[in-house]
Design a protein around this motif. Structure first.
Motif, PDB file in Angstrom:
ATOM      1  N   THR A   1       0.830  -1.207   0.000  1.00 31.24           N
ATOM      2  CA  THR A   1       0.000   0.000   0.000  1.00 31.24           C
ATOM      3  C   THR A   1       0.862   1.254   0.000  1.00 31.24           C
ATOM      4  N   PHE A   2       1.895   1.279   0.814  1.00 28.87           N
ATOM      5  CA  PHE A   2       2.835   2.412   0.796  1.00 28.87           C
ATOM      6  C   PHE A   2       3.429   2.581  -0.601  1.00 28.87           C
ATOM      7  N   ARG A   3       3.794   1.478  -1.228  1.00 31.35           N
ATOM      8  CA  ARG A   3       4.400   1.510  -2.563  1.00 31.35           C
ATOM      9  C   ARG A   3       3.450   2.140  -3.583  1.00 31.35           C
ATOM     10  N   VAL A   4       2.179   1.745  -3.537  1.00 32.81           N
ATOM     11  CA  VAL A   4       1.204   2.232  -4.514  1.00 32.81           C
ATOM     12  C   VAL A   4       0.828   3.689  -4.260  1.00 32.81           C
ATOM     13  N   PHE A   5       0.755   4.106  -2.993  1.00 32.00           N
ATOM     14  CA  PHE A   5       0.286   5.449  -2.662  1.00 32.00           C
ATOM     15  C   PHE A   5       1.416   6.458  -2.463  1.00 32.00           C
ATOM     16  N   GLY A   6       2.631   6.085  -2.861  1.00 34.06           N
ATOM     17  CA  GLY A   6       3.705   7.066  -2.911  1.00 34.06           C
ATOM     18  C   GLY A   6       4.517   7.223  -1.652  1.00 34.06           C
ATOM     19  N   GLY A   7       4.392   6.285  -0.707  1.00 38.49           N
ATOM     20  CA  GLY A   7       5.226   6.328   0.482  1.00 38.49           C
ATOM     21  C   GLY A   7       6.484   5.505   0.292  1.00 38.49           C
ATOM     22  N   THR A   8       7.288   5.419   1.335  1.00 36.29           N
ATOM     23  CA  THR A   8       8.492   4.592   1.304  1.00 36.29           C
ATOM     24  C   THR A   8       8.107   3.165   1.703  1.00 36.29           C
ATOM     25  N   PRO A   9       8.228   2.195   0.780  1.00 40.34           N
ATOM     26  CA  PRO A   9       7.757   0.829   1.081  1.00 40.34           C
ATOM     27  C   PRO A   9       8.340   0.243   2.364  1.00 40.34           C
TER      28      PRO A   9
ATOM     29  N   ILE B   1      -3.192   6.021   4.700  1.00 40.14           N
ATOM     30  CA  ILE B   1      -3.010   7.225   5.515  1.00 40.14           C
ATOM     31  C   ILE B   1      -1.530   7.466   5.785  1.00 40.14           C
ATOM     32  N   GLY B   2      -0.794   6.385   6.067  1.00 39.63           N
ATOM     33  CA  GLY B   2       0.624   6.518   6.368  1.00 39.63           C
ATOM     34  C   GLY B   2       1.434   7.051   5.198  1.00 39.63           C
ATOM     35  N   ALA B   3       1.147   6.580   3.993  1.00 37.05           N
ATOM     36  CA  ALA B   3       1.872   7.047   2.811  1.00 37.05           C
ATOM     37  C   ALA B   3       1.634   8.541   2.587  1.00 37.05           C
ATOM     38  N   LYS B   4       0.372   8.976   2.732  1.00 32.93           N
ATOM     39  CA  LYS B   4       0.062  10.395   2.552  1.00 32.93           C
ATOM     40  C   LYS B   4       0.674  11.236   3.668  1.00 32.93           C
ATOM     41  N   LEU B   5       0.649  10.704   4.886  1.00 32.15           N
ATOM     42  CA  LEU B   5       1.259  11.411   6.020  1.00 32.15           C
ATOM     43  C   LEU B   5       2.759  11.583   5.794  1.00 32.15           C
ATOM     44  N   GLU B   6       3.420  10.538   5.344  1.00 32.98           N
ATOM     45  CA  GLU B   6       4.855  10.622   5.092  1.00 32.98           C
ATOM     46  C   GLU B   6       5.165  11.708   4.055  1.00 32.98           C
TER      47      GLU B   6
ATOM     48  N   ARG C   1       7.410  15.006   4.867  1.00 35.79           N
ATOM     49  CA  ARG C   1       8.638  15.235   4.099  1.00 35.79           C
ATOM     50  C   ARG C   1       8.666  16.639   3.491  1.00 35.79           C
ATOM     51  N   LYS C   2       7.496  17.163   3.115  1.00 39.64           N
ATOM     52  CA  LYS C   2       7.442  18.518   2.538  1.00 39.64           C
ATOM     53  C   LYS C   2       7.788  19.594   3.562  1.00 39.64           C
ATOM     54  N   ARG C   3       7.541  19.285   4.832  1.00 38.42           N
ATOM     55  CA  ARG C   3       7.671  20.304   5.871  1.00 38.42           C
ATOM     56  C   ARG C   3       8.951  20.189   6.703  1.00 38.42           C
ATOM     57  N   VAL C   4       9.611  19.057   6.613  1.00 36.50           N
ATOM     58  CA  VAL C   4      10.828  18.833   7.407  1.00 36.50           C
ATOM     59  C   VAL C   4      12.042  19.339   6.619  1.00 36.50           C
TER      60      VAL C   4
ATOM     61  N   PHE D   1      10.590   8.665  11.679  1.00 37.88           N
ATOM     62  CA  PHE D   1      10.262   8.657  13.107  1.00 37.88           C
ATOM     63  C   PHE D   1       8.832   9.137  13.344  1.00 37.88           C
ATOM     64  N   LEU D   2       8.498  10.286  12.778  1.00 42.64           N
ATOM     65  CA  LEU D   2       7.165  10.844  12.991  1.00 42.64           C
ATOM     66  C   LEU D   2       6.090  10.003  12.300  1.00 42.64           C
ATOM     67  N   THR D   3       6.393   9.505  11.098  1.00 40.62           N
ATOM     68  CA  THR D   3       5.417   8.688  10.374  1.00 40.62           C
ATOM     69  C   THR D   3       5.058   7.448  11.175  1.00 40.62           C
ATOM     70  N   LEU D   4       6.063   6.737  11.642  1.00 44.02           N
ATOM     71  CA  LEU D   4       5.797   5.498  12.380  1.00 44.02           C
ATOM     72  C   LEU D   4       5.160   5.763  13.735  1.00 44.02           C
ATOM     73  N   LEU D   5       5.594   6.809  14.422  1.00 42.47           N
ATOM     74  CA  LEU D   5       5.026   7.129  15.740  1.00 42.47           C
ATOM     75  C   LEU D   5       3.543   7.461  15.629  1.00 42.47           C
ATOM     76  N   ILE D   6       3.217   8.340  14.688  1.00 41.14           N
ATOM     77  CA  ILE D   6       1.815   8.751  14.525  1.00 41.14           C
ATOM     78  C   ILE D   6       0.971   7.588  14.022  1.00 41.14           C
ATOM     79  N   MET D   7       1.500   6.844  13.049  1.00 39.89           N
ATOM     80  CA  MET D   7       0.696   5.806  12.415  1.00 39.89           C
ATOM     81  C   MET D   7       0.465   4.596  13.317  1.00 39.89           C
ATOM     82  N   ILE D   8       1.443   4.181  14.097  1.00 41.96           N
ATOM     83  CA  ILE D   8       1.199   3.019  14.955  1.00 41.96           C
ATOM     84  C   ILE D   8       0.211   3.396  16.064  1.00 41.96           C
ATOM     85  N   THR D   9       0.245   4.665  16.487  1.00 43.65           N
ATOM     86  CA  THR D   9      -0.735   5.133  17.475  1.00 43.65           C
ATOM     87  C   THR D   9      -2.144   5.090  16.892  1.00 43.65           C
ATOM     88  N   LEU D  10      -2.289   5.633  15.671  1.00 46.60           N
ATOM     89  CA  LEU D  10      -3.590   5.607  15.010  1.00 46.60           C
ATOM     90  C   LEU D  10      -4.039   4.175  14.708  1.00 46.60           C
TER      91      LEU D  10
END
Length: 467
Positions: A176-184, A237-242, A246-249, A260-269
């Motif tokens: 899913t990350f691969r298809v939606f543009g995140g880091t697989p 959601i994780g791919a879009k969040l990443e 990335r645009k803001r960091v 770090f932020l992607t995994l922290l936020i996403m595992i919580t959600l």
């Protein structure tokens, strides 16, 4: 044998020349062309080219059916003639804006789940082989009985048959990350977190042996072994969040902060919101599927066996991959496979009847080769090259599929895996079901063949088809 270079030239000429082609790609059986102007395509000329088994528009691409092996060689010749090459996934991205919202959603669904299927095919074959070697009759040939099988051998077979399903959320999140543009790789880690050994095992919780962890007194948290929807939604959601993080960091901190932020936020959600909500939704979908497959008097097989290849024609059949995966994960069997196998075999039977009945040399060669392709589990050449072109053979194939599916339901056939059908599919029925499996396929093929021979085709249709 026809020259592949000449065939490539003829294809380019028939579709309006190089200038009318944006790009070319290919899959296992089809040459896929992105076309600028559909009006410039000479459909009849394309279909009359040697080795072409049919051509049609699907998913924003002009797809020319050439068959396994042949398509690779002709694609190479097309590229040599100056057409821009793309990978199938790159071209799918180019075509992603075509079609309505539902078609785009189904196409994306297929892009996520199709890459996972080979692992599940292998797992299904392992299950089938284990079922074969564990049969008392087979063991008796070696002077053994089930009581003689060592625990270590059982453990070895469990590694082969259980691993893909235990870590299924990791496979789904990665894809899913691969298809939606995140880091697989981030998706893979997120999926692994969902099945962490630190969490209560989902199967143990379901069996009543273990209690879920309750956060804040009311949120149940468990592992998601074998689950699909929680990992799929978390992956989107994780791919879009990443991407947004990335645009803001700042670039200098991207390597550290983004994962770090992607995994922290996403595992919580995923653990506190997505998991509990979509696991319930997943159970409802599974219950609905089981209800349909449990309809009495063979109705489920009759319905699914009849309409399955109509769904294939629309191109939205990949949406059922998730349902088959759920069946295998929950019950370790897949009754859906036996039913759709009959629908596939029946289209091959209809094409075979056309091939044996017609006196037209090109149609005979096309029909016979297409029927063989269907018996190996690939119906596109038979459907688009023969049966749909003349109409009635396709309908007779649908009837044959319904009859075979009806018998599959009545006999209670259940595959040990998914994605392979008809002749290759025999490997999924080695656990004592091989004879009825062969029987239902022969009935489906025979029904479609006889109906097509008697009522579905005559060479008069060749003349009518050219008008």
């Amino acid at each position: 044998m026809s020259d592949n270079k000449q065939i490539a030239k003829e294809i380019l000429e028939a579709v309006g020349g190089n200038d009318n082609i944006i790009s070319a790609a290919h899959c296992a059986t089809r040459l896929r062309l992105m076309i600028k102007d559909k009006e410039k395509i000479d459909q009849e000329k394309v279909e009359n080219i040697s080795k072409v088994k049919g051509a049609f528009f699907n998913s924003g691409q002009y797809q020319i059916i050439l068959g396994t092996g042949t398509v690779n060689r002709i694609y190479e010749e097309v590229i040599k003639l100056g057409v821009s090459g793309r990978t199938k996934s790159e071209q799918s991205s180019e075509a992603a804006k075509s079609g309505n919202a539902f078609q785009r959603a189904v196409r994306t669904f297929g892009d996520v789940f199709v890459p996972i299927i080979p692992a599940l095919v292998a797992t299904g074959l392992f299950m089938g082989l284990r079922g074969l070697v564990m049969q008392e009759q087979i063991l008796a040939l070696f002077g053994l009985s089930p009581d003689n099988i060592s625990d270590n051998f059982i453990l070895f077979t469990q590694v082969l048959t259980d691993t893909a399903f235990v870590f299924l959320p990791a496979l789904v999140a990665w894809s899913t990350f691969r298809v939606f543009g995140g880091t697989p790789l981030i998706g893979l880690v997120l999926g692994l977190m969902l099945v962490s050994p630190s969490l209560p095992n989902a199967w143990s919780v379901a069996g009543g042996d273990v209690e879920p962890i309750r956060f804040f007194g009311f949120i149940p948290v468990v592992g998601y072994q074998g689950s699909i929807l929680p990992a799929f939604i978390a992956g989107i959601i994780g791919a879009k969040l990443e991407q947004n993080i990335r645009k803001r960091v700042p670039e200098v901190l991207d390597l550290i902060l983004t994962p770090f932020l992607t995994l922290l936020i996403m595992i919580t959600l995923a653990l506190f919101v997505i998991g509990p909500v979509f696991h319930i939704a997943e159970e409802y979908i599974l219950d609905a599927t089981v209800f349909l497959l449990s309809l009495p008097f063979g109705l489920s097989g009759l319905i699914i066996g009849t309409i399955n290849q109509v769904i294939v024609v629309t191109g939205v059949h990949h949406i059922f991959n998730m349902l088959e995966i759920q069946l295998l994960e929950q019950f370790k069997n897949n009754p859906y496979n036996a039913i759709i196998t009959c629908s596939i075999a029946a289209q091959g039977g209809a094409a075979l009847a056309v091939g044996l009945k017609t006196k037209a040399a090109k149609l005979k060669a096309l029909s016979l080769s297409s029927s063989l392709s269907a018996f190996l589990g690939i119906t596109e050449p038979a459907i688009f090259g023969v049966n749909l072109r003349y109409g009635k053979p396709f309908i007779m194939g649908l009837i044959g599929g319904g009859v075979g599916g009806f018998l599959a339901s009545i006999l209670g056939l259940k595959a040990t895996g998914m994605a392979i059908t008809v002749i290759p599919g025999t490997l999924l029925y080695l656990n004592g079901q091989i004879i009825p499996y062969i029987f239902i396929n022969l009935v489906a093929i025979g029904t479609a063949f006889i109906l097509t021979w008697l009522f579905g085709f005559s060479d008069k249709m060749l003349a009518d088809n050219k008008r």
